[in-house]
Design a protein around this motif. Structure first.
Motif, short mmCIF file in Angstrom:
data_model
loop_
_atom_site.label_atom_id
_atom_site.label_comp_id
_atom_site.label_asym_id
_atom_site.label_seq_id
_atom_site.Cartn_x
_atom_site.Cartn_y
_atom_site.Cartn_z
N PHE A 27 -16.75 -15.68 -8.38
CA PHE A 27 -18.28 -15.44 -9.17
C PHE A 27 -19.06 -14.57 -7.95
N PHE A 32 -25.39 -21.43 -8.61
CA PHE A 32 -25.46 -20.41 -9.55
C PHE A 32 -25.68 -20.90 -11.07
N TYR A 87 -27.02 -25.12 -13.69
CA TYR A 87 -26.69 -24.64 -12.40
C TYR A 87 -25.51 -25.40 -11.77
N PRO A 113 -22.70 -12.74 -7.96
CA PRO A 113 -24.12 -12.51 -8.58
C PRO A 113 -24.25 -10.90 -8.69
N ALA A 114 -25.31 -10.74 -9.46
CA ALA A 114 -25.83 -9.10 -9.87
C ALA A 114 -26.39 -8.65 -8.43
N HIS A 115 -27.15 -9.44 -7.73
CA HIS A 115 -27.85 -8.99 -6.64
C HIS A 115 -27.27 -8.65 -5.40
N GLU A 131 -29.50 -3.38 -9.31
CA GLU A 131 -29.48 -5.01 -8.75
C GLU A 131 -30.43 -5.67 -9.80
#
Length: 638
Positions: A85, A37, A33, A87-89, A127
């Protein structure tokens, strides 16, 4: 034997050597991490913590190599900015792929259908790669609809691998939990997303028709009858428009019949009629207001000469020549509906306007219905039976379920715990009862009287509660005009009759005088004066004993001797003797005429002929005709 294979041994199947002493086989962590992230990193050690003999670059060296660019002949290269970067969500939030699909469901125990086609919508959430299946709700479908599959990651094989958006396409079957769905189409967003990812979509398909739905539509088309009258147009024009008529049904010719009011509603949307009864309070009828339910009422029936009884009760269109319409209702005329004759005497304002605009009728004069008023039966209150209080017994005459009489809450709060106390004696020919003393308590909060007899030793009478708290009516009071005792009725010397027993008030508490003086406007002057005279006599009786005026020689000894002699005369009432002399002395000077003095003594049975009493009268004399009765009364202590 060495734990590691030698360099000369070939590393072929069957030639691998395993260290029997090795017990740790865990792998090193490859996830880390950074700034909140997760990112991938190379393993630092081998399986079980063994050293890796390969040349590995550190993460800093890898980052440095990634940032390097080949040198150009015209100058140093510019470092490209690093992409942010996401995130996918965050990147795929609220981005959903929608696929139109259906599945075939077998139907058992039915002669009209063997299977049915059920349309569904498959939603794929980018998501978190979750799926949900929702079936559109159709009214009166006969089976449960709605969400068929809750939102979660659906496994696609025995290994538990979930479905991915790469596995979905048009014109394909997809099986989820034993049910196979056929994907036929998708929405424009789904098509654009899949094509942007390099997926070639199959051509869209059509959902096959449901056999039972098509059969039902065919039947509906078969039973549509042509009509020259547009009923749908009538419904759209006159929807929620109702004619209201006020009518009366005269049923006085029958036994126990009467005139009963009704309301006739005529619905213009479909020419139906409804009759409702007007109920009144306590009319003695069951609460069923609808006499004739809403329906088309026949006006003229076909003359059927067949005398054979019919087995059905409903009237068909073939048996009716004419139906009731709006023209058949008018104010001031009678109308027969299903055998009952209703006289229409009035209508509402909307009905008047409708007939005025539609038919040109302007005469809507309401007819006055004369109703014979029933004779009012007077309420006769039965005589009081003696049980409970008069107010409680009277409540049984007003309702079937008697309610307690209302109380004056303001009076109860203002006079809470305020009690007037009096000393009373019985008025009776029995000499034993004359000696009994009672305490009469009057509660100002609820106007109740209670009587208590203090216990007296060696009297032969057990003291205690003589009368519990209750309201006492005055003599001569009746149930129609009940009057009760009030504080203004209690004066010194007055008689109180309580349920046949007569009591004479002889004394009162000082609180009674203080309360009446503070509320003098609410009490008669005679009651206040009676209490003031009584307490003035009590103070005067105590003053001679405390005064410093020198008495006559031998008077004190003679008074003591007279008191001893008068103890034998137990019938004497010292208090009455004091009151009689003080009432005769209007001026309060303490001197009375001798003749008047002797008359009072004779009326009170004072033994003036006794030697000691006669000597006391001589000592109290002031001249020949006057007597100082203050000194004389000292022989009669109160």
């Amino acid at each position: 034997m060495s734990s590691e294979p030698g360099p000369d041994l070939p590393f072929l199947p069957g030639y691998a050597f395993r260290d029997p002493m090795k017990t740790s086989f865990h792998r090193s962590q490859t996830l880390g991490y950074k700034n909140g992230f997760a990112f991938f990193r190379l393993p630092t050690v081998g399986i079980g913590g063994e050293r890796l003999y390969v040349n590995q670059l550190s993460q800093a060296e890898l980052d440095e190599l990634a940032d390097q660019r080949p040198l150009l002949t015209y100058g140093p290269p510019k470092q490209a900015p690093r992409s942010d970067f996401i995130p996918a969500h965050v990147a795929f939030d609220k981005k959903i792929l929608k696929f139109d699909a259906y599945f075939q469901e077998d139907v058992y125990n039915s002669t009209e259908e063997q299977y049915r086609i059920r349309q569904v919508a498959i939603y794929y959430f980018l998501e978190d790669d979750s799926l949900t299946i929702i079936e559109p709700v159709v009214k009166k479908a006969g089976f449960l609809q709605g969400r068929l599959l809750r939102r979660h990651r659906v496994p696609k094989n025995d290994q538990g691998e979930p479905y991915h958006w790469k596995d979905l396409n048009r014109g394909m079957n997809i099986t989820m939990y034993g049910r196979t769905y056929r994907i036929v189409d998708c929405d424009p967003f789904t098509q654009g997303f899949l094509e942007s990812q390099g997926i070639e979509l199959n051509p869209p398909e059509k959902i096959p028709l449901d056999p039972y739905t098509e059969l039902h539509r065919t039947r509906m088309r078969k039973f549509i009858t042509p009509s020259d009258f547009d009923q749908f147009k009538q419904f759209l024009i006159y929807d929620k428009q109702v004619l209201c008529f006020y009518a009366m049904w005269d049923d006085t010719n029958n036994m126990f019949g009467e005139n009963r009011p009704f309301i006739i509603y005529y619905y213009l949307a479909d020419d139906t009629v409804e009759v409702r009864e007007v109920h009144k309070k306590n009319d003695g009828r069951d609460p069923f207001p609808v006499l004739i339910r809403r329906q088309r009422l026949p006006k003229t029936l076909v003359d059927n000469k067949n005398t054979f009884p019919s087995c059905v009760m409903e009237t068909t269109d073939q048996e009716v020549l004419e139906w009731f319409t709006a023209k058949d209702f008018a104010v001031g005329k009678s109308t027969t509906l299903l055998g009952r004759t209703f006289f229409i005497y009035d209508c509402d304002e909307f009905t008047r306007n409708f007939y005025r605009d539609k038919f040109g009728i302007t005469d809507f004069q309401p007819v006055e219905i004369k109703k014979k008023q029933p004779e009012e039966v007077p309420l006769v209150v039965p005589p009081y039976n003696g049980f409970g209080t008069l107010e409680d017994s009277l409540q049984n005459c007003f309702s079937l379920i008697p309610k307690p009489p209302r109380k004056d809450i303001i009076k109860m709060l203002e006079n809470d715990q305020k009690v007037l106390r009096y000393e009373v004696v019985l008025e009776t020919p029995n000499p034993e009862d004359r000696k009994r003393r009672f305490i009469l308590s009057y509660s100002l909060s609820d106007d109740m009287i209670s009587i208590y007899e203090p216990p007296s030793r060696n009297s032969g009478i057990i003291g205690g509660k003589y009368l519990r708290k209750t309201r006492v009516a005055k003599p001569g009071s009746t149930t129609d005009n009940a009057t009760y005792y009030e504080p203004s009725d209690f004066t010194i010397g007055s008689t109180v009759e309580v349920f046949g027993h007569r009591f004479i008030i002889t004394d009162a508490d000082e609180y009674v005088l203080n309360y009446m003086e503070s509320n003098a406007a609410r009490f008669p002057a005679a009651t206040l004066q009676s209490l003031r005279d009584h307490f003035r006599l009590r103070r005067v009786a105590k003053e001679p004993a405390n005064s410093d005026i020198p008495s006559k020689p031998g008077l004190e000894e003679l008074i003591a001797q007279v008191q001893e002699e008068l103890k034998l005369h137990k019938y004497l009432n010292n208090k009455k003797i004091w009151e009689a002399f003080l009432q005769c002395d209007k001026d309060g000077c303490g001197i009375l005429n001798k003749a008047r003095f002797l008359t009072i003594c004779d009326n009170l049975s004072v033994p003036t002929s006794a030697v000691l009493v006669s000597r006391l009268i001589d000592l109290c004399s002031c001249g020949e005709d006057n007597i100082n009765y203050h000194d004389f009364l000292r022989a009669f202590p109160v």
